[in-house]
Scaffold this motif. Structure first.
Motif, short mmCIF file in Angstrom:
data_model
loop_
_atom_site.label_atom_id
_atom_site.label_comp_id
_atom_site.label_asym_id
_atom_site.label_seq_id
_atom_site.Cartn_x
_atom_site.Cartn_y
_atom_site.Cartn_z
N LYS A 1 0.82 -1.22 0.00
CA LYS A 1 0.00 0.00 0.00
C LYS A 1 0.85 1.27 0.00
O LYS A 1 0.49 2.26 -0.63
N ASN A 2 1.97 1.25 0.72
CA ASN A 2 2.72 2.51 0.88
C ASN A 2 4.05 2.54 0.13
O ASN A 2 4.72 3.57 0.10
N LEU A 3 4.46 1.44 -0.49
CA LEU A 3 5.78 1.36 -1.08
C LEU A 3 5.93 2.21 -2.34
O LEU A 3 6.94 2.90 -2.52
N ARG A 4 4.93 2.18 -3.22
CA ARG A 4 5.07 2.91 -4.49
C ARG A 4 5.28 4.41 -4.24
O ARG A 4 6.18 5.03 -4.85
N TYR A 5 4.47 4.99 -3.38
CA TYR A 5 4.59 6.42 -3.11
C TYR A 5 5.96 6.74 -2.53
O TYR A 5 6.60 7.74 -2.91
N PHE A 6 6.43 5.90 -1.62
CA PHE A 6 7.74 6.14 -1.02
C PHE A 6 8.82 6.12 -2.10
O PHE A 6 9.68 7.00 -2.16
N GLY A 7 8.77 5.13 -2.97
CA GLY A 7 9.78 5.02 -4.02
C GLY A 7 9.73 6.16 -5.01
O GLY A 7 10.77 6.56 -5.55
N GLU A 8 8.54 6.67 -5.26
CA GLU A 8 8.41 7.79 -6.20
C GLU A 8 8.95 9.10 -5.61
O GLU A 8 9.51 9.93 -6.33
N GLU A 9 8.77 9.27 -4.31
CA GLU A 9 9.13 10.54 -3.68
C GLU A 9 10.59 10.61 -3.23
O GLU A 9 11.16 11.69 -3.14
N ILE A 10 11.19 9.46 -2.93
CA ILE A 10 12.57 9.45 -2.45
C ILE A 10 13.49 9.18 -3.63
O ILE A 10 13.59 8.06 -4.12
N LYS A 11 14.17 10.21 -4.07
CA LYS A 11 15.04 10.10 -5.24
C LYS A 11 16.36 9.42 -4.86
O LYS A 11 16.91 9.64 -3.80
N GLN B 1 7.05 -10.41 -7.16
CA GLN B 1 6.82 -9.64 -8.38
C GLN B 1 5.92 -8.43 -8.12
O GLN B 1 6.14 -7.36 -8.70
N LEU B 2 4.92 -8.59 -7.26
CA LEU B 2 4.06 -7.46 -6.92
C LEU B 2 4.86 -6.33 -6.26
O LEU B 2 4.67 -5.15 -6.56
N TYR B 3 5.76 -6.70 -5.37
CA TYR B 3 6.60 -5.68 -4.70
C TYR B 3 7.55 -5.02 -5.70
O TYR B 3 7.77 -3.80 -5.66
N LYS B 4 8.11 -5.80 -6.58
CA LYS B 4 9.02 -5.23 -7.56
C LYS B 4 8.31 -4.25 -8.49
O LYS B 4 8.88 -3.24 -8.89
N ARG B 5 7.06 -4.55 -8.79
CA ARG B 5 6.29 -3.62 -9.64
C ARG B 5 6.07 -2.28 -8.95
O ARG B 5 5.98 -1.24 -9.62
N GLN B 6 5.92 -2.30 -7.63
CA GLN B 6 5.76 -1.05 -6.90
C GLN B 6 7.01 -0.16 -7.01
O GLN B 6 6.95 1.05 -6.84
#
Length: 237
Positions: free
Chosen positions: A195-205, A230-235
């Protein structure tokens, strides 16, 4: 792309509950790599509540991706790490009887101690990562003691994500920017999930790696281990 290191502590917890070798930790580590994980993380504790010290030696023989050993750098832990020589050692200031890690290092107060620890790791060619709260001062302290990377402690982010994700990520952005400015590698971990991984990865350069165990193993009960990885890697893609 940010690398996914799978923490397999929870697999060892399940194994230890029955005292046998099911699930087999070595096989799970090999399968995680086969399913796409770019690293294997373990956190041996003095009471061996999940990862046993023998597991560390057994896993060293088979892990072909990045082997990351986390823990409090007391004497027994350091003796183990310096003998096994993983690709990365993540230093965590966890109390012996804590349920899980719950704070980062004060890299200023513990400067002398951590400097000596990192020197010993460097002599063996082991990359060092310091577990820190999202505070630029603690990141600066990590750079001053010679660390190669910092790992941002993300439990506060995960706790506050659903209430106000912009506020939850703010301090992490600042800490991440400081790490990049100082030439440090940047890792993150603790309570990151689907739920929270994609946003974290997008915001932390410049995020090099995330280490995820509890949520990933829980999700694997529903989705299967291969699909979950695979689901986590996609995030992170």
């Amino acid at each position: 792309m940010t690398r996914l290191s799978v923490n397999i502590n929870k697999v060892a917890t399940i194994r230890n509950a029955r005292g046998g070798d099911n699930p087999n930790l070595v096989q799970v580590a090999k399968d995680c790599e086969r399913f796409g994980a770019e690293g294997i993380t373990i956190h041996p504790r003095p009471d061996e509540r999940h990862i046993r010290y023998q597991d560390v030696y057994d896993l060293k023989k088979v892990v072909t991706t990045e082997f990351n050993i986390e823990g409090n750098p007391q004497d027994r832990f350091m003796d183990l790490v310096l003998e096994v020589v993983p690709e990365q050692a993540t230093l965590v200031p966890d109390a012996e009887h804590a349920i899980t890690s719950n704070a980062g290092w004060d890299t200023i107060v513990h400067k002398d101690f951590l400097t000596d620890v990192i020197k010993a790791l460097k002599e063996k060619g082991i990359r060092s990562s310091i577990f820190v709260d999202p505070d630029p001062k603690m990141v600066e302290g990590a750079a001053l003691i010679g660390a190669d990377r910092v790992e941002l402690y993300t439990e506060p982010y995960a706790t506050n994500y659903h209430n106000d994700k912009e506020a939850a990520i703010k301090d992490y952005i600042l800490a991440g920017e400081k790490a990049i400015e100082l030439g440090l590698g940047l890792n993150a971990g603790h309570d990151l999930d689907l739920k929270n991984l994609r946003y974290f990865g997008e915001e932390i350069k410049g995020l090099d790696e995330v280490s995820i165990g509890h949520a990933l193993i829980c999700d694997a009960l529903y989705y299967g281990l291969e699909n979950t990885i695979q689901l986590y890697k996609r995030q992170l893609s």
